[in-house]
Design an enzyme around this catalytic site. Sequence first.
Site, PDB file in Angstrom:
ATOM      1  N   LYS A  13       0.838  -1.207   0.000  1.00 16.95           N
ATOM      2  CA  LYS A  13       0.000   0.000   0.000  1.00 16.95           C
ATOM      3  C   LYS A  13       0.878   1.265   0.000  1.00 16.95           C
ATOM      4  O   LYS A  13       0.654   2.168  -0.795  1.00 16.95           O
ATOM      5  CB  LYS A  13      -0.924   0.020   1.232  1.00 16.95           C
ATOM      6  N   ARG A  88      -9.379   0.190   8.605  1.00 17.70           N
ATOM      7  CA  ARG A  88      -8.882  -1.173   8.820  1.00 17.70           C
ATOM      8  C   ARG A  88      -9.893  -2.020   9.579  1.00 17.70           C
ATOM      9  O   ARG A  88      -9.631  -3.196   9.823  1.00 17.70           O
ATOM     10  CB  ARG A  88      -7.597  -1.110   9.629  1.00 17.70           C
ATOM     11  N   ARG A 127      12.037  -6.616   4.880  1.00 16.40           N
ATOM     12  CA  ARG A 127      12.005  -5.177   5.170  1.00 16.40           C
ATOM     13  C   ARG A 127      12.664  -4.848   6.511  1.00 16.40           C
ATOM     14  O   ARG A 127      13.281  -3.800   6.660  1.00 16.40           O
ATOM     15  CB  ARG A 127      10.542  -4.709   5.182  1.00 16.40           C
ATOM     16  N   ARG A 129      11.443  -3.936   9.561  1.00  9.35           N
ATOM     17  CA  ARG A 129      10.965  -2.860  10.433  1.00  9.35           C
ATOM     18  C   ARG A 129      10.750  -3.467  11.817  1.00  9.35           C
ATOM     19  O   ARG A 129      10.688  -4.689  11.950  1.00  9.35           O
ATOM     20  CB  ARG A 129       9.644  -2.327   9.854  1.00  9.35           C
ATOM     21  N   ARG A 140      -0.388 -10.055  12.587  1.00  8.39           N
ATOM     22  CA  ARG A 140      -0.982  -8.994  11.751  1.00  8.39           C
ATOM     23  C   ARG A 140      -1.857  -9.589  10.655  1.00  8.39           C
ATOM     24  O   ARG A 140      -2.892  -9.031  10.301  1.00  8.39           O
ATOM     25  CB  ARG A 140       0.118  -8.116  11.167  1.00  8.39           C
TER      26      ARG A 140
HETATM   27  P1  B4P Z   1       4.634  -1.535   1.981  1.00 10.50           P
HETATM   28  O1  B4P Z   1       4.311  -0.700   0.795  1.00 10.50           O
HETATM   29  O2  B4P Z   1       5.430  -0.879   3.079  1.00 10.50           O
HETATM   30  O3  B4P Z   1       3.356  -2.238   2.665  1.00 10.50           O
HETATM   31  P2  B4P Z   1       2.108  -1.696   3.433  1.00 10.50           P
HETATM   32  O4  B4P Z   1       0.981  -2.470   2.866  1.00 10.50           O
HETATM   33  O5  B4P Z   1       2.022  -0.182   3.355  1.00 10.50           O
HETATM   34  O6  B4P Z   1       2.490  -2.070   4.964  1.00 10.50           O
HETATM   35  P3  B4P Z   1       1.793  -2.192   6.387  1.00 10.50           P
HETATM   36  O7  B4P Z   1       0.355  -2.610   6.228  1.00 10.50           O
HETATM   37  O8  B4P Z   1       2.690  -3.091   7.160  1.00 10.50           O
HETATM   38  O9  B4P Z   1       1.911  -0.811   7.106  1.00 10.50           O
HETATM   39  P4  B4P Z   1       1.062   0.272   7.898  1.00 10.50           P
HETATM   40  O10 B4P Z   1       2.035   1.360   8.007  1.00 10.50           O
HETATM   41  O11 B4P Z   1      -0.251   0.583   7.229  1.00 10.50           O
HETATM   42  O12 B4P Z   1       5.387  -2.803   1.401  1.00 10.50           O
HETATM   43  C1  B4P Z   1       5.910  -3.829   2.220  1.00 10.50           C
HETATM   44  C2  B4P Z   1       7.268  -4.302   1.688  1.00 10.50           C
HETATM   45  O13 B4P Z   1       7.081  -4.934   0.421  1.00 10.50           O
HETATM   46  C3  B4P Z   1       8.274  -3.172   1.475  1.00 10.50           C
HETATM   47  O14 B4P Z   1       9.539  -3.619   1.882  1.00 10.50           O
HETATM   48  C4  B4P Z   1       8.236  -2.945  -0.037  1.00 10.50           C
HETATM   49  O15 B4P Z   1       9.453  -2.451  -0.550  1.00 10.50           O
HETATM   50  C5  B4P Z   1       7.930  -4.342  -0.561  1.00 10.50           C
HETATM   51  N1  B4P Z   1       7.167  -4.322  -1.829  1.00 10.50           N
HETATM   52  C6  B4P Z   1       6.163  -3.464  -2.163  1.00 10.50           C
HETATM   53  N2  B4P Z   1       5.683  -3.749  -3.403  1.00 10.50           N
HETATM   54  C7  B4P Z   1       6.396  -4.851  -3.842  1.00 10.50           C
HETATM   55  C8  B4P Z   1       6.373  -5.642  -5.049  1.00 10.50           C
HETATM   56  N3  B4P Z   1       5.514  -5.380  -6.060  1.00 10.50           N
HETATM   57  N4  B4P Z   1       7.226  -6.693  -5.144  1.00 10.50           N
HETATM   58  C9  B4P Z   1       8.096  -6.983  -4.120  1.00 10.50           C
HETATM   59  N5  B4P Z   1       8.186  -6.253  -2.971  1.00 10.50           N
HETATM   60  C10 B4P Z   1       7.343  -5.213  -2.825  1.00 10.50           C
HETATM   61  O16 B4P Z   1       0.680  -0.322   9.356  1.00 10.50           O
HETATM   62  C11 B4P Z   1       1.608  -0.556  10.424  1.00 10.50           C
HETATM   63  C12 B4P Z   1       0.875  -0.742  11.770  1.00 10.50           C
HETATM   64  O17 B4P Z   1       0.266   0.525  12.184  1.00 10.50           O
HETATM   65  C13 B4P Z   1      -0.311  -1.730  11.811  1.00 10.50           C
HETATM   66  O18 B4P Z   1       0.120  -3.070  12.011  1.00 10.50           O
HETATM   67  C14 B4P Z   1      -1.150  -1.181  13.006  1.00 10.50           C
HETATM   68  O19 B4P Z   1      -0.637  -1.595  14.252  1.00 10.50           O
HETATM   69  C15 B4P Z   1      -0.982   0.322  12.883  1.00 10.50           C
HETATM   70  N6  B4P Z   1      -2.081   0.954  12.108  1.00 10.50           N
HETATM   71  C16 B4P Z   1      -1.950   1.592  10.898  1.00 10.50           C
HETATM   72  N7  B4P Z   1      -3.153   2.027  10.458  1.00 10.50           N
HETATM   73  C17 B4P Z   1      -4.076   1.652  11.386  1.00 10.50           C
HETATM   74  C18 B4P Z   1      -5.495   1.777  11.482  1.00 10.50           C
HETATM   75  N8  B4P Z   1      -6.212   2.385  10.512  1.00 10.50           N
HETATM   76  N9  B4P Z   1      -6.126   1.252  12.559  1.00 10.50           N
HETATM   77  C19 B4P Z   1      -5.438   0.645  13.547  1.00 10.50           C
HETATM   78  N10 B4P Z   1      -4.082   0.484  13.528  1.00 10.50           N
HETATM   79  C20 B4P Z   1      -3.395   0.979  12.453  1.00 10.50           C
END
Ligand code: B4P
Length: 185
Positions: A13, A88, A127, A129, A140
Amino acid sequence: MQVVLLGAPGSGKGTQAENIVKEFGLTHISTGDLLRAEVAAGTALGKKAKVIMESGGLVSDDIILGMIEDRLAQADTNQGFLLDGFPRTVPQAEGLDALLAKLNRSLNSVLLLDVDYNEIMQRLLARKRADDTEDTIRKRLQVYESQTAPLIDYYKGQNKLTAVAGVGDVDAISGRIFAALKAAS
Ligand code: B4P
């Protein structure tokens, strides 16, 4: 244009959001980034959120909805926005609908990034993190299944959902998303 980007943790995302906001001139709103900024600043909210995020859980709906209400009150959202990682849960989606109705706005589209869990596990372990350990990722994904996946039916019911395959070349995925958003607008 007012868009939600939906998908499992690690579905890309954040990665795709950067390309989408550039292409369509939208303001990027990531609840994950907002929470990580609170953690980095060491605020009371950040201290609470840090523990929850590192355990793989979700921060409470009230806190998240309050953050979104404040963010949507800022002028840069008038040009259109992309919500990344929010909503979410069903209560968050209902809260968002109520908030947008108050602002005389509504969502145009909800994009679902479709990626299988084996691929997600590999991406997140690479990644490194703080919340990307194997146990936390499993938690998760369970939380996603039980609390976030019901949003797929929620937005199908509103005729707003488009699913896009999220595996392969990042720019190719962006191209599919751009086409879906243009078709929906
Ligand atoms: P990202 O792009 O970082 O993935 P994401 O879906 O944004 O991550 P996530 O869901 O963990 O994060 P969020 O900050 O929302 O990609 C992941 C990896 O894959 C990266 O290393 C990237 O380089 C790689 N990648 C991407 N595309 C690729 C491809 N095509 N091929 C290969 N590799 C690829 O959430 C973090 C935490 O915050 C949650 O767990 C929760 O605790 C909290 N949180 C956030 N929003 C919330 C909400 N609305 N309600 C409650 N808690 C919340």
